[in-house]
Motif scaffolding. Sequence first.
Motif, short mmCIF file in Angstrom:
data_model
loop_
_atom_site.label_atom_id
_atom_site.label_comp_id
_atom_site.label_asym_id
_atom_site.label_seq_id
_atom_site.Cartn_x
_atom_site.Cartn_y
_atom_site.Cartn_z
N THR A 45 0.84 -1.20 0.00
CA THR A 45 0.00 0.00 0.00
C THR A 45 0.87 1.24 0.00
OG1 THR A 45 -0.16 0.25 2.42
CG2 THR A 45 -1.78 -1.18 1.35
N ASN A 91 0.07 5.44 0.92
CA ASN A 91 -0.91 6.42 1.38
C ASN A 91 -0.20 7.70 1.79
OD1 ASN A 91 -3.61 4.83 1.60
ND2 ASN A 91 -2.13 3.49 2.60
N LEU A 143 -1.28 3.38 9.47
CA LEU A 143 -1.22 3.05 8.05
C LEU A 143 -0.12 2.03 7.75
CD1 LEU A 143 -1.78 6.60 6.54
CD2 LEU A 143 -3.35 4.66 6.36
N ASN A 146 -5.48 2.07 0.73
CA ASN A 146 -4.48 2.26 -0.32
C ASN A 146 -4.87 3.45 -1.19
OD1 ASN A 146 -2.20 1.69 -1.88
ND2 ASN A 146 -3.31 0.29 -3.23
N GLN A 200 -4.98 6.53 -0.29
CA GLN A 200 -5.79 7.47 0.48
C GLN A 200 -4.92 8.59 1.06
OE1 GLN A 200 -9.44 6.84 0.89
NE2 GLN A 200 -8.65 5.74 -0.90
N THR A 201 -5.55 9.73 1.32
CA THR A 201 -4.91 10.83 2.03
C THR A 201 -5.73 11.12 3.28
OG1 THR A 201 -4.00 11.81 0.01
CG2 THR A 201 -4.19 13.24 1.94
#
Length: 455
Positions: free
Chosen positions: A385, A387, A432, A441, A443-444
């Motif tokens: 992932t 992020n 995270l 995954n 993402q903010t």
Amino acid sequence: MADWYTTFANSGFGTTITKQLGLPRPAVLRRYEPGQPLLPGPAVVGSAGDGRLRDTVTAVLRDAGVTVQSPVTADGGTDGAKPAAVILDATGVTGPGDLAGAHDFLAPAIKRLRASGRVLILAAPPTDADSPAQAAARQAVDGLVRSIAKELRGGSTANAVFVPEGAEDSLAGPLRFFLSGRSAYVDGQLLTVSPADVPADQDEERPLAGTVAVVTGAARGIGAEIARVMARDGAHVVAVDIPAAGDNLAQVANEIGGTALQLDITAAEAPQRLVEHLRERHSADGRQGVDVIVHNAGITRDKLLVNMDAARWNSVMAVNLQAQLDITQALLDSDTLQPGARVVCVSSQSGIAGNRGQTNYAASKAGVIGMVRAWAPLFAERGATINAVAPGFIITEMTATMPFGTREVGSRINSLQQGGLPVDVAETIAWLAQPGSAGVNGQTVRVCGQSMLGA
């Protein structure tokens, strides 16, 4: 460091003064401490429409030792103590009419929510809707949760998670995070999870045990706190910073039992040097490389755009954005990232809202968000992932040098009425980085207390 006004307002003398003068009294937030329960009280779980997640939520809560209450009735009756969390399963809404069920459940439940409580709304993504009416009802959750967050007091927060069909197993990690003290300064945010292979069991006290984590910009401030929290959660931390910060860097690494690596991340040879260091120092028993990369290093060189020289522009872009791209690409190309790796990039509220005199900084931090979004599919193919975390006003040694008025405005213009602490950013990043965050995954996540600036 701490928010001086919050500390003062919650002291005996300060409480009296603020009450007499009618001044706001920000709450002391419930922050995570090892060994504390997920929630300090029961949770009430309800639904709007024919939701599909209520059983999943209940199972996660009970597994964490949380008592689950029946929904609060319209007249305010309950089957127990005031709830520490209110969770709504809104995955079953099919049109605006179903939103009445959300109101009917949330209004009386939130009225009884204890201080430092949590409101969490679960919904299906609007982009997956079968009709405009269904998309409208799902998108309504956005406005609903952001408004609830602005209405809550006493250090309580409200957030939402969009859970598509097939991603139910990805919910447990975000559920625990948003309910826990780790998310103390995360408020009014919406997160979308995706289907992923999530480990069945995770050590909640030391979820990063046995991992190697690289943290750039680790010599001081937020970076040093990230290193401490990652080490607390079980990771061996490779603390990276420029040679000029070598003494502070060594002090942080020694404090947490980690490794110090002096490295100018903007140097042409920096990505390969990092790869070689990880292979030489952290390859054993069939493993090579690193499990977690935290791109925290960043600089500011503020000036109005019309007065900004090329050196200021280029140096900020080099540190804040280009170095993250180059190092991540080198790790991908060399297969130095372990299967299931986590990359977390530090963006900024300025990258979302913009900021006067920070065109270079804001552009670089917005670029980080674009990079994360673009790389997410490739990382998903590798079982990994990537992020971003976007801090708002965080109290550090740097902000302490700001003019008093600027600092106070920055601290207060959010729903929690206070500045965040470096540990708030660190806790979100460490979450995270956990194995249980496999379904998060691209993402903010903003760590800003629901700042009034930006989205």
